[in-house]
Design a protein around this motif. Sequence first.
Motif, PDB file in Angstrom:
ATOM      1  N   SER A  78       0.711  -1.169   0.096  1.00  0.00           N
ATOM      2  CA  SER A  78      -0.031   0.099   0.087  1.00  0.00           C
ATOM      3  C   SER A  78       0.864   1.197  -0.206  1.00  0.00           C
ATOM      4  CB  SER A  78      -0.985   0.081   1.212  1.00  0.00           C
ATOM      5  OG  SER A  78      -0.051  -0.264   2.515  1.00  0.00           O
ATOM      6  N   PRO A  79       0.364   2.256  -0.253  1.00  0.00           N
ATOM      7  CA  PRO A  79       1.157   3.599  -0.495  1.00  0.00           C
ATOM      8  C   PRO A  79       1.712   4.020   0.791  1.00  0.00           C
ATOM      9  CG  PRO A  79      -0.976   3.814  -1.637  1.00  0.00           C
ATOM     10  CD  PRO A  79      -1.094   2.470  -0.926  1.00  0.00           C
ATOM     11  N   PHE A  80       2.904   4.489   0.831  1.00  0.00           N
ATOM     12  CA  PHE A  80       3.384   5.319   2.101  1.00  0.00           C
ATOM     13  C   PHE A  80       2.818   6.333   2.844  1.00  0.00           C
ATOM     14  CE2 PHE A  80       8.096   3.787   0.618  1.00  0.00           C
ATOM     15  CZ  PHE A  80       7.967   2.490   1.155  1.00  0.00           C
ATOM     16  N   SER A  81       2.308   7.098   1.878  1.00  0.00           N
ATOM     17  CA  SER A  81       1.340   8.333   2.551  1.00  0.00           C
ATOM     18  C   SER A  81       0.069   7.947   2.564  1.00  0.00           C
ATOM     19  CB  SER A  81       1.777   9.471   1.745  1.00  0.00           C
ATOM     20  OG  SER A  81       1.515   9.213   0.158  1.00  0.00           O
ATOM     21  N   GLY A  82      -0.592   8.347   3.540  1.00  0.00           N
ATOM     22  CA  GLY A  82      -2.243   8.256   3.444  1.00  0.00           C
ATOM     23  C   GLY A  82      -2.618   6.867   4.128  1.00  0.00           C
ATOM     24  N   PRO A  83      -3.770   6.989   4.628  1.00  0.00           N
ATOM     25  CA  PRO A  83      -4.373   5.645   5.248  1.00  0.00           C
ATOM     26  C   PRO A  83      -4.657   4.653   4.406  1.00  0.00           C
ATOM     27  CG  PRO A  83      -6.124   7.376   4.939  1.00  0.00           C
ATOM     28  CD  PRO A  83      -4.791   7.933   4.451  1.00  0.00           C
ATOM     29  N   LYS A  84      -4.623   4.628   3.055  1.00  0.00           N
ATOM     30  CA  LYS A  84      -5.331   3.491   2.162  1.00  0.00           C
ATOM     31  C   LYS A  84      -4.358   2.219   2.220  1.00  0.00           C
ATOM     32  CE  LYS A  84      -5.898   2.478  -2.517  1.00  0.00           C
ATOM     33  NZ  LYS A  84      -5.854   2.951  -4.138  1.00  0.00           N
ATOM     34  N   GLY A  85      -4.854   1.122   2.693  1.00  0.00           N
ATOM     35  CA  GLY A  85      -4.365  -0.136   2.634  1.00  0.00           C
ATOM     36  C   GLY A  85      -3.430  -0.555   3.914  1.00  0.00           C
ATOM     37  N   GLY A  86      -3.245   0.317   5.173  1.00  0.00           N
ATOM     38  CA  GLY A  86      -2.681  -0.165   6.112  1.00  0.00           C
ATOM     39  C   GLY A  86      -1.076   0.113   5.752  1.00  0.00           C
ATOM     40  N   PRO A  87      -0.342  -0.863   6.769  1.00  0.00           N
ATOM     41  CA  PRO A  87       1.104  -0.870   6.538  1.00  0.00           C
ATOM     42  C   PRO A  87       1.405  -1.282   5.323  1.00  0.00           C
ATOM     43  CG  PRO A  87       0.428  -1.577   8.725  1.00  0.00           C
ATOM     44  CD  PRO A  87      -0.735  -1.550   7.982  1.00  0.00           C
ATOM     45  N   PRO A  88       2.451  -0.782   4.489  1.00  0.00           N
ATOM     46  CA  PRO A  88       2.936  -1.157   3.090  1.00  0.00           C
ATOM     47  C   PRO A  88       3.656  -2.639   3.028  1.00  0.00           C
ATOM     48  CG  PRO A  88       4.361   0.427   3.988  1.00  0.00           C
ATOM     49  CD  PRO A  88       3.242   0.636   5.046  1.00  0.00           C
ATOM     50  N   GLY A  89       4.215  -2.837   4.472  1.00  0.00           N
ATOM     51  CA  GLY A  89       4.794  -4.287   4.360  1.00  0.00           C
ATOM     52  C   GLY A  89       6.044  -4.355   3.354  1.00  0.00           C
ATOM     53  N   THR A  90       6.621  -3.208   3.205  1.00  0.00           N
ATOM     54  CA  THR A  90       7.869  -3.473   2.318  1.00  0.00           C
ATOM     55  C   THR A  90       9.072  -3.896   3.202  1.00  0.00           C
ATOM     56  OG1 THR A  90       8.273  -0.979   2.787  1.00  0.00           O
ATOM     57  CG2 THR A  90       7.171  -1.437   0.663  1.00  0.00           C
ATOM     58  N   GLY A  91      10.299  -4.191   2.306  1.00  0.00           N
ATOM     59  CA  GLY A  91      11.570  -4.750   3.016  1.00  0.00           C
ATOM     60  C   GLY A  91      12.690  -4.385   2.892  1.00  0.00           C
ATOM     61  N   GLN A  92      13.722  -4.560   3.393  1.00  0.00           N
ATOM     62  CA  GLN A  92      15.039  -4.156   3.174  1.00  0.00           C
ATOM     63  C   GLN A  92      15.968  -5.244   3.192  1.00  0.00           C
ATOM     64  OE1 GLN A  92      15.234  -0.865   6.308  1.00  0.00           O
ATOM     65  NE2 GLN A  92      14.899   0.462   4.673  1.00  0.00           N
ATOM     66  N   PHE A  93      17.111  -5.161   2.730  1.00  0.00           N
ATOM     67  CA  PHE A  93      18.143  -5.937   2.700  1.00  0.00           C
ATOM     68  C   PHE A  93      19.526  -5.497   2.815  1.00  0.00           C
ATOM     69  CE2 PHE A  93      21.031  -8.792   0.497  1.00  0.00           C
ATOM     70  CZ  PHE A  93      20.524 -10.163   1.157  1.00  0.00           C
ATOM     71  N   PHE A  94      20.239  -5.892   3.876  1.00  0.00           N
ATOM     72  CA  PHE A  94      21.773  -5.386   4.204  1.00  0.00           C
ATOM     73  C   PHE A  94      22.687  -6.293   3.723  1.00  0.00           C
ATOM     74  CE2 PHE A  94      18.306  -2.990   6.537  1.00  0.00           C
ATOM     75  CZ  PHE A  94      18.716  -1.761   6.182  1.00  0.00           C
ATOM     76  N   ILE A  95      23.776  -5.619   3.228  1.00  0.00           N
ATOM     77  CA  ILE A  95      25.122  -6.501   3.422  1.00  0.00           C
ATOM     78  C   ILE A  95      26.177  -5.569   3.846  1.00  0.00           C
ATOM     79  CG2 ILE A  95      26.633  -7.769   1.765  1.00  0.00           C
ATOM     80  CD1 ILE A  95      24.501  -8.034  -0.236  1.00  0.00           C
ATOM     81  N   ALA A  96      27.103  -6.205   4.694  1.00  0.00           N
ATOM     82  CA  ALA A  96      28.213  -5.519   5.260  1.00  0.00           C
ATOM     83  C   ALA A  96      29.488  -6.293   5.022  1.00  0.00           C
ATOM     84  CB  ALA A  96      28.080  -5.372   6.735  1.00  0.00           C
ATOM     85  N   ILE A  97      30.353  -6.060   4.420  1.00  0.00           N
ATOM     86  CA  ILE A  97      31.430  -6.764   3.890  1.00  0.00           C
ATOM     87  C   ILE A  97      32.991  -6.139   4.511  1.00  0.00           C
ATOM     88  CG2 ILE A  97      33.058  -7.632   1.840  1.00  0.00           C
ATOM     89  CD1 ILE A  97      30.448  -6.989   0.129  1.00  0.00           C
TER      90      ILE A  97
END
Length: 205
Positions: free
Chosen positions: A122-141
């Motif tokens: 769902s969109p980051f801004s506004g109340p439509k659809g609730g939490p967007p549930g997006t993800g992140q991925f990190f790598i440290a070398i």
Amino acid sequence: GLIGLCFTHAPASIAPPGGKLPVVGTNPFSIAVPGEKGEALLVIDQSASAIAKSEILLRSREGVPIEPGWALDAQGNETLDADAALAGSMLPSGGYKGFGVGLLVEILAAALTGANLSTEASPFSGPKGGPPGTGQFFIAIDPAGSGEAGFGGAMARLAASITDQPGARLPGKRRADNRARIEAEGVKVSDNLLARIKTIAASPP
């Protein structure tokens, strides 16, 4: 002292080349590379879109046209109208190559992590659809882990091959300079934005 990579995806806003329906988000990635003293020698932070979506949102609020090459309307035609762009699709940076970067981020930050796909978020801004549930991925070398002791020197030579050219700069240098300037001088905020902040702060939760 580590090489850091970050991938983070966003609600769908970029259609595939030849298509009209957004599939991936602006899906930025970043990489920070240390210098010989462990400092951030080089920082790349870029999205898969030709421009940040926040810039189109700002133009929409201000009623200002967007630039050519930024977005398509809902029919897949290039547009300079910010509202039509928000109803359509942003253009990827570098055409199909930018869309490929968006897919790379989508695979790592969404498919691999179990987050919602950009098309499901769902969109980051506004109340439509609730939490967007997006993800992140990190790598440290840790460069030392490769067994190559010359990493710092190689990076110094690589950086010099850029900075030794008149007018050229390392990625991230402008951001670092701006940060130093802002810390010294402060941040300018428009009266309109201050008014919006005060209105939101005064409204009940």
